[in-house]
Scaffold this motif. Structure first.
Motif, PDB file in Angstrom:
ATOM      1  N   GLY A  33       0.829  -1.383   0.354  1.00 13.95           N
ATOM      2  CA  GLY A  33      -0.069  -0.256   0.106  1.00 13.95           C
ATOM      3  C   GLY A  33       1.042   1.307  -0.433  1.00 13.95           C
ATOM      4  N   ILE A  34       0.410   2.445   0.219  1.00 16.15           N
ATOM      5  CA  ILE A  34       0.949   3.480  -0.407  1.00 16.15           C
ATOM      6  C   ILE A  34      -0.118   4.610  -0.008  1.00 16.15           C
ATOM      7  CG2 ILE A  34       0.186   4.163  -2.941  1.00 16.15           C
ATOM      8  CD1 ILE A  34       2.963   5.712  -3.289  1.00 16.15           C
ATOM      9  N   ARG A  61       2.278  14.035  -3.600  1.00 14.42           N
ATOM     10  CA  ARG A  61       0.987  14.325  -3.064  1.00 14.42           C
ATOM     11  C   ARG A  61       0.318  15.054  -4.822  1.00 14.42           C
ATOM     12  NH1 ARG A  61       2.537  17.628   1.348  1.00 14.42           N
ATOM     13  NH2 ARG A  61       2.526  16.154   3.072  1.00 14.42           N
ATOM     14  N   ILE A  62       2.049  15.385  -5.445  1.00 12.48           N
ATOM     15  CA  ILE A  62       1.669  14.911  -6.588  1.00 12.48           C
ATOM     16  C   ILE A  62       1.322  14.200  -7.556  1.00 12.48           C
ATOM     17  CG2 ILE A  62       2.986  15.926  -8.725  1.00 12.48           C
ATOM     18  CD1 ILE A  62       4.644  17.400  -7.287  1.00 12.48           C
ATOM     19  N   TRP A  63       1.430  13.227  -7.123  1.00 10.40           N
ATOM     20  CA  TRP A  63       1.137  11.574  -7.257  1.00 10.40           C
ATOM     21  C   TRP A  63      -0.435  11.531  -7.315  1.00 10.40           C
ATOM     22  CZ3 TRP A  63      -0.262   6.987  -5.558  1.00 10.40           C
ATOM     23  CH2 TRP A  63      -0.449   5.877  -6.469  1.00 10.40           C
ATOM     24  N   TRP A  67      -3.061  10.466 -10.015  1.00 10.76           N
ATOM     25  CA  TRP A  67      -4.357   9.185  -8.907  1.00 10.76           C
ATOM     26  C   TRP A  67      -5.296   9.939  -9.956  1.00 10.76           C
ATOM     27  CZ3 TRP A  67      -3.897   4.593 -10.612  1.00 10.76           C
ATOM     28  CH2 TRP A  67      -4.878   3.442 -10.167  1.00 10.76           C
ATOM     29  N   GLU A  68      -6.046  10.725  -8.613  1.00 16.14           N
ATOM     30  CA  GLU A  68      -6.802  10.838  -8.593  1.00 16.14           C
ATOM     31  C   GLU A  68      -7.505  11.415 -10.137  1.00 16.14           C
ATOM     32  OE1 GLU A  68      -7.091  11.891  -3.782  1.00 16.14           O
ATOM     33  OE2 GLU A  68      -6.938  13.021  -5.506  1.00 16.14           O
ATOM     34  N   ARG A  69      -6.948  12.021 -11.064  1.00 15.26           N
ATOM     35  CA  ARG A  69      -7.334  12.834 -12.495  1.00 15.26           C
ATOM     36  C   ARG A  69      -6.799  11.639 -13.336  1.00 15.26           C
ATOM     37  NH1 ARG A  69      -4.405  17.356 -10.476  1.00 15.26           N
ATOM     38  NH2 ARG A  69      -2.551  16.766 -12.235  1.00 15.26           N
ATOM     39  N   ASN A 183       6.341  12.436 -14.505  1.00 16.68           N
ATOM     40  CA  ASN A 183       5.449  12.613 -15.048  1.00 16.68           C
ATOM     41  C   ASN A 183       5.106  11.303 -13.461  1.00 16.68           C
ATOM     42  OD1 ASN A 183       6.232   9.903 -15.325  1.00 16.68           O
ATOM     43  ND2 ASN A 183       7.875  10.791 -16.595  1.00 16.68           N
ATOM     44  N   PHE A 184       3.742  10.799 -14.686  1.00 21.07           N
ATOM     45  CA  PHE A 184       3.015  10.172 -13.389  1.00 21.07           C
ATOM     46  C   PHE A 184       3.662   8.677 -12.683  1.00 21.07           C
ATOM     47  CE2 PHE A 184       0.946   5.891 -11.894  1.00 21.07           C
ATOM     48  CZ  PHE A 184      -0.479   6.391 -11.488  1.00 21.07           C
ATOM     49  N   PHE A 185       4.947   8.442 -13.312  1.00 29.93           N
ATOM     50  CA  PHE A 185       5.669   7.197 -12.621  1.00 29.93           C
ATOM     51  C   PHE A 185       7.447   7.827 -12.426  1.00 29.93           C
ATOM     52  CE2 PHE A 185       3.241   4.647 -15.732  1.00 29.93           C
ATOM     53  CZ  PHE A 185       3.419   3.836 -14.899  1.00 29.93           C
ATOM     54  N   ALA A 186       7.479   8.895 -12.363  1.00 28.84           N
ATOM     55  CA  ALA A 186       8.448  10.085 -11.962  1.00 28.84           C
ATOM     56  C   ALA A 186       8.363  10.352 -10.388  1.00 28.84           C
ATOM     57  CB  ALA A 186       8.811  11.286 -12.909  1.00 28.84           C
TER      58      ALA A 186
END
Ligand SMILES: Nc1ncnc2c1ncn2[C@@H]1O[C@H](COP(=O)(O)OP(=O)(O)O)[C@@H](O)[C@H]1O
Ligand SMILES: [Mg+2]
Lengths: 486, 253
Positions: A33-34, A61-63, A67-69, A183-186
C-alpha cells in the motif's frame, strides 16, 4: 515462410530464462500500500533528513492527484492489466545489514547469487577494472573501489548515503532534470524511491574506471524504485554502466526508475545499460513492467552525454532516455538495441531537445522483434528557435524474425530554427529463411547463425559499449533470441 | 572406385508441387559431373535438396553420402560432413563482415571434425590471399557478406569459400552465369586445382562454355525433373549444337 520453418523458429525462440532463480535472503518488507505513513516509514528507515521527507511527501501529493485525475499514462504501444498500487510493497531491506568495509562480511547468500549470475564481486571485477556498487532489493550491500575514487574526489555511493553524507550536493541537483511532477511514474518514484546511485565527478577529473551498478529484483510484490543521479562537473569525464538480470517470479513486478544526468561545461557522461529483467513466460506472465524516466541535461557549453542501451528483458518497457541540449555546442548521442520476443512489448526511443547554438544529436536505434513481440521506436527531436545551426541525425532500423511480431516507428521531428537540419533514415528487414539457410549450409547451426546476424545488425550499438560489456551483451542478445537447439 | 554421393529414385518438390520426378545419380570420389538442362528443369531444386533446404519436401527416395542416408540431417550437419553448395543467387548478410563469417564457418567445420579453431593470423593471411586472387581485392573481407557485391563478385565469393572450407563434395549451381571470360577461366582454374581423388563435384550449368575449361567426367541432361540422358563430354557438345529439343525427341523415341 512455410509453417514447419516457422514452428522451428518459434521453438528456438522459446528458451527458458537462464538466470531465473531466487536467492533466499531474509528480508524486511513494508506492508503493501501507499500513503503518507508509508512514506514516513521509508524515510525513517533510511534515516533521512527532514528536507528529504518533505520532498518525498510533496511528490506523493503530486502523484496522488495525478492518480485521482486518472493521469496514469496509457498512450504507449503497450497493453497490460491495471496496476493495483495499493497491492505493492514499497520497501524491502535485507534484515542483516552488512557492513561496507569488507566483502567478507557480505551475506554469503547474496554472494552466491552474484556468483551464479557470473558477476563475482571480488578479484574478477578488479581485473576488469570495474567498481561495483551492488544494489540488492533497494539497499546497497557492497561497495568497492571507494577509497581510490575518494582520493580523486569522486563520490560514488548509494543515494541514501549521499543524502546523509553530501546533502548539499544532492539537494542542489536532485529533481532538477526530472522534477517530481514530470510524469506519473517519476512522481511515484520521487515519493517512494528506495535507493540508487549517486555519482559526482569534480572539475577536471577523468574517472579512470567504468562505474557500474547491478540492479536486481529479488522480492515478490516489491516494486523497485531506483533513483540515480550523476553530476559531472566542469571538464570532467565519467562512464557509468548499469546492468541487470532478475530472478524469475510469477507475478508482475513494477519497476519505475528515474535517472538524472547533469553535464556542466566541457563535461562528458557516458551512460550504458544492459537491461535483462525477467520477460515473463510464453504468455508474458510474471514479467517485469519497466517504466523508466531517464534524462540528461547538457547544462554547460561543449558538454556531452551519450546513452547506450541494450534492452533485452521485461515484459513491458517504456523508456526514452532523453537529453536536453542546453549548453552551446553540446552533443548528445543515443544508441539503442531493443529485443522483444514472446509476449514482450517495448516502447522505447529518445527525445533530443535542442536549445543551445550548434548543438548536435545522433540517434541510432535498432529494434529486433521475434515471437509475438512488439517493438516500437518512439523518438522526438525538437529544435527550438534559439538553437542556431543545430543538427540531428536519426537512424532507425527494425528487424523481424518470424511472422507474428511487429515493429513500429513513431518519429516526431519539430524544427523551429531555419538554420537547423534534421535527417531521418529508417529501414525494416527480416531474417529470412534464405539467409539462415546460407549460414547453415556453411556449417553454422541456427543458434550461431542468429547470433552472427543479430550482432551484425546491432554492431553500431554494441561497439559503443565498453569491451567486456559488449561481449556479454552480444551473448545476451543471442540467448534471448534462441535456445539450445537439438 | 569409391562412391561418394548416390541419389536413388529421388522425388521432391515445394509446396506440394513435384519438381524432381525420380532422380538417380551416382558420383564417385575423384569425379566431376555436369548437369545441364533448360531453365526450370529442376537443377537448383536438386542442389537445394542435396544441401537440405528446409522449404523443400522429399516425397520418396534417398540421398546417400559416404553410404549414409543424409535426408534426415540438418543443413549444417551435411555441411559438416563436407557437402558444399555454391548458390546460384548468394544472399547478402548486412553488417556481418565476410572475415568474421568465414572464420565462424571454418571453425564450426573444424569443431565438427574435432579440430582446434584456426590460428587467427594464419587465417587472416590465407583469407586475404584468397580474396586478392579470386575477388581481386583484399578489402572486401571487411565488408558485410556480399554487401554491395556485384553479381560476379558474389559468384567469385562462393569460389573463395569453397577454397577456404575445402569440402569433399561441392555442388556448384550456375557458377558460370554472369561471368566474363576471364572470370570464367579463373573459376575453372580453382575448380581444377581442387580436383583430387578424394573429392567430387557436381557442376550445374546450362552453357557449354565452362565445360571447355573444366573437363567433366560425366554429363547429365535434366529435363522436367528427370535425367533424360547421361554421357561423356561429347554429350555437352551435342547439346550445345542441337539444343534440348533434339534430346527430348531421342529420349522419347
Ligand atoms: N520456391 C519455389 N516455389 C514454387 N516453385 C518453385 C520454387 N522454386 C522453384 N520452383 C519451380 O520449380 C521448377 C524448377 O525450378 P529450379 O529448380 O529453380 O530450376 P532450374 O534451376 O533448373 O532453372 C520451376 O518451375 C520453378 O518455377
Ligand atoms: Mg537454377
Amino acid at each position: 515462410m512455410p509453417e514447419e520453418v516457422q514452428k522451428e523458429i518459434e521453438e528456438v525462440l522459446s528458451r527458458e530464462y537462464e538466470w531465473g532463480f531466487v536467492a533466499p535472503i531474509e528480508e524486511e518488507v513494508a506492508p503493501p500500500g501507499i500513503n503518507e505513513d508509508i512514506i514516513r516509514y521509508i524515510s525513517e528507515k533510511k534515516e533521512e533528513p527532514d528536507w528529504m521527507l518533505e520532498w518525498r511527501l510533496k511528490a506523493y501529493r503530486i502523484w496522488k492527484s495525478m492518480w485521482e485525475r486518472g493521469e496514469e499514462p496509457h498512450w504507449a504501444y503497450a497493453h497490460y492489466p491495471p496496476i493495483d498500487y495499493q497491492a505493492i510493497s514499497y520497501y524491502a531491506a535485507p534484515k542483516k545489514k552488512p557492513k561496507y568495509g569488507s566483502l567478507d562480511e557480505v551475506d554469503p547468500e547474496i554472494r552466491r547469487m552474484f556468483e551464479k549470475l557470473g558477476i563475482p564481486l571480488e578479484e574478477q571485477k578488479a581485473l576488469a577494472g570495474v567498481a561495483v556498487d551492488a544494489v540488492l532489493d533497494s539497499v546497497s550491500v557492497a561497495t568497492t573501489y571507494r577509497k581510490k575514487l575518494e582520493e580523486m574526489g569522486i563520490i560514488f555511493m548509494s543515494i541514501s548515503e549521499a543524502i546523509r553524507e553530501h546533502p548539499d550536493l544532492v539537494r542542489k541537483y536532485l529533481g532538477t532534470v526530472v522534477p517530481p511532477g514530470d510524469n506519473f511514474f517519476a512522481a511515484l518514484n520521487a515519493a517512494v524511491f528506495s535507493d540508487g546511485t549517486f555519482v559526482y565527478v569534480p572539475p577536471g577529473v577523468k574517472c579512470p574506471i567504468e562505474l557500474s551498478t547491478y540492479f536486481r529484483i529479488n522480492a515478490a510484490r516489491t516494486g523497485q524504485f531506483e533513483r540515480t543521479l550523476i553530476v559531472a562537473d566542469k571538464n570532467s569525464y565519467v562512464s557509468y554502466l548499469e546492468g541487470c538480470t532478475a530472478p524469475m517470479r510469477d507475478e508482475h513486478q513494477l519497476h519505475a526508475a528515474v535517472v538524472e544526468l547533469i553535464a556542466l561545461d566541457g563535461a562528458e557522461i557516458k551512460y550504458s545499460t544492459v537491461q535483462n529483467w525477467w520477460t515473463g513466460d510464453e504468455e508474458g506472465r510474471g514479467g517485469i513492467y519497466n517504466f523508466v524516466t531517464k534524462r540528461g541535461l547538457c547544462a554547460g557549453k561543449n558538454s556531452r552525454i551519450m546513452w547506450v542501451q541494450v534492452e533485452v528483458g521485461s515484459v513491458i518497457t517504456w523508456k526514452y532516455p532523453s537529453t536536453i541540449l542546453k549548453g552551446d555546442n553540446s552533443v548528445s548521442e543515443f544508441y539503442s538495441v531493443a529485443i522483444t520476443n514472446k509476449r514482450q512489448q517495448a516502447d522505447t526511443g529518445t527525445k533530443m531537445i535542442h536549445i543551445g547554438k550548434n548543438t548536435r544529436s545522433r540517434i541510432v536505434s535498432k529494434g529486433i522483434s521475434a515471437g509475438y513481440g512488439n517493438n516500437t521506436y518512439r523518438g522526438m527531436v525538437k529544435i527550438l528557435p534559439s538553437a542556431e545551426n543545430a543538427r540531428n541525425y536519426t537512424q532507425c532500423d527494425s528487424m523481424l524474425i518470424g511472422n507474428n511480431c511487429g515493429a513500429h516507428t513513431v518519429p516526431s521531428i519539430e524544427v523551429r530554427n531555419p538554420t537547423a537540419v534534421s535527417e531521418h533514415e529508417a529501414t525494416t528487414s527480416r531474417i529470412g529463411e534464405d539467409i539462415l539457410f546460407y549460414c547453415r549450409q556453411r556449417g553454422l547451426d541456427e543458434e550461431k547463425a542468429i547470433e552472427l546476424i543479430i550482432s551484425g545488425f546491432a554492431k553500431e550499438v554494441l561497439r559503443q559499449l565498453p569491451m567486456e560489456f559488449a561481449v556479454e551483451a552480444r551473448k545476451l542478445l543471442s540467448i534471448s533470441l534462441e535456445g539450445s537447439v537439438g | 572406385m569409391k562412391t561418394l554421393l548416390e541419389i536413388r529414385n529421388l522425388r521432391a518438390g515445394i509446396d506440394g508441387k513435384e519438381i524432381l520426378k525420380g532422380i538417380n545419380l551416382q558420383i564417385n570420389a575423384g569425379e566431376l559431373h555436369a548437369i545441364m538442362g533448360p531453365n526450370g528443369s529442376g537443377k537448383s531444386t536438386l542442389a537445394q535438396v542435396i544441401a537440405g533446404h528446409p522449404a523443400y519436401e522429399v516425397y520418396e527416395g534417398e540421398i546417400l553420402f559416404d553410404g549414409e542416408n543424409i535426408l534426415e540431417l540438418d543443413p549444417e550437419e551435411r555441411a559438416q560432413k563436407g557437402i558444399f553448395l555454391a548458390f546460384q543467387a548468394p544472399v547478402e548478410i548486412p553488417g556481418v563482415p565476410l572475415l568474421e563469417f568465414l572464420k565462424t564457418a571454418l571453425n564450426e567445420l573444424r569443431e565438427a571434425r574435432g579440430e582446434e579453431p584456426v590460428d587467427t593470423m594464419t587465417f587472416l593471411n590465407k583469407v586475404k590471399e584468397l580474396a586478392k586472387e579470386i575477388i581481386g581485392k583484399e578489402e572486401v573481407i571487411y565488408r558485410g557478406v556480399n554487401e554491395g557485391f556485384s553479381g560476379g563478385e558474389r559468384k567469385r565469393n562462393e569460389i573463395l569459400q569453397m577454397r577456404l572450407l575445402e569440402p569433399r563434395f561441392a555442388v556448384l549451381d550456375e557458377i558460370d552465369s554472369g561471368l566474363d571470360i576471364d572470370a570464367l577461366k579463373l573459376v575453372a582454374k580453382h575448380i581444377n586445382e581442387m580436383r583430387s581423388p578424394e573429392r567430387a563435384f557436381l557442376l550445374i550449368t546450362h552453357y557449354y562454355r565452362i565445360l571447355e575449361h573444366v573437363k567433366p567426367d560425366v554429363v547429365h541432361v535434366l529435363y522436367d525433373g528427370k535425367i533424360v540422358r547421361t554421357g561423356d563430354y561429347n554429350l555437352a557438345l551435342e547439346v550445345e549444337e542441337k539444343g534440348y529439343d533434339w534430346l527430348l525427341e531421342t529420349a522419347n523415341a
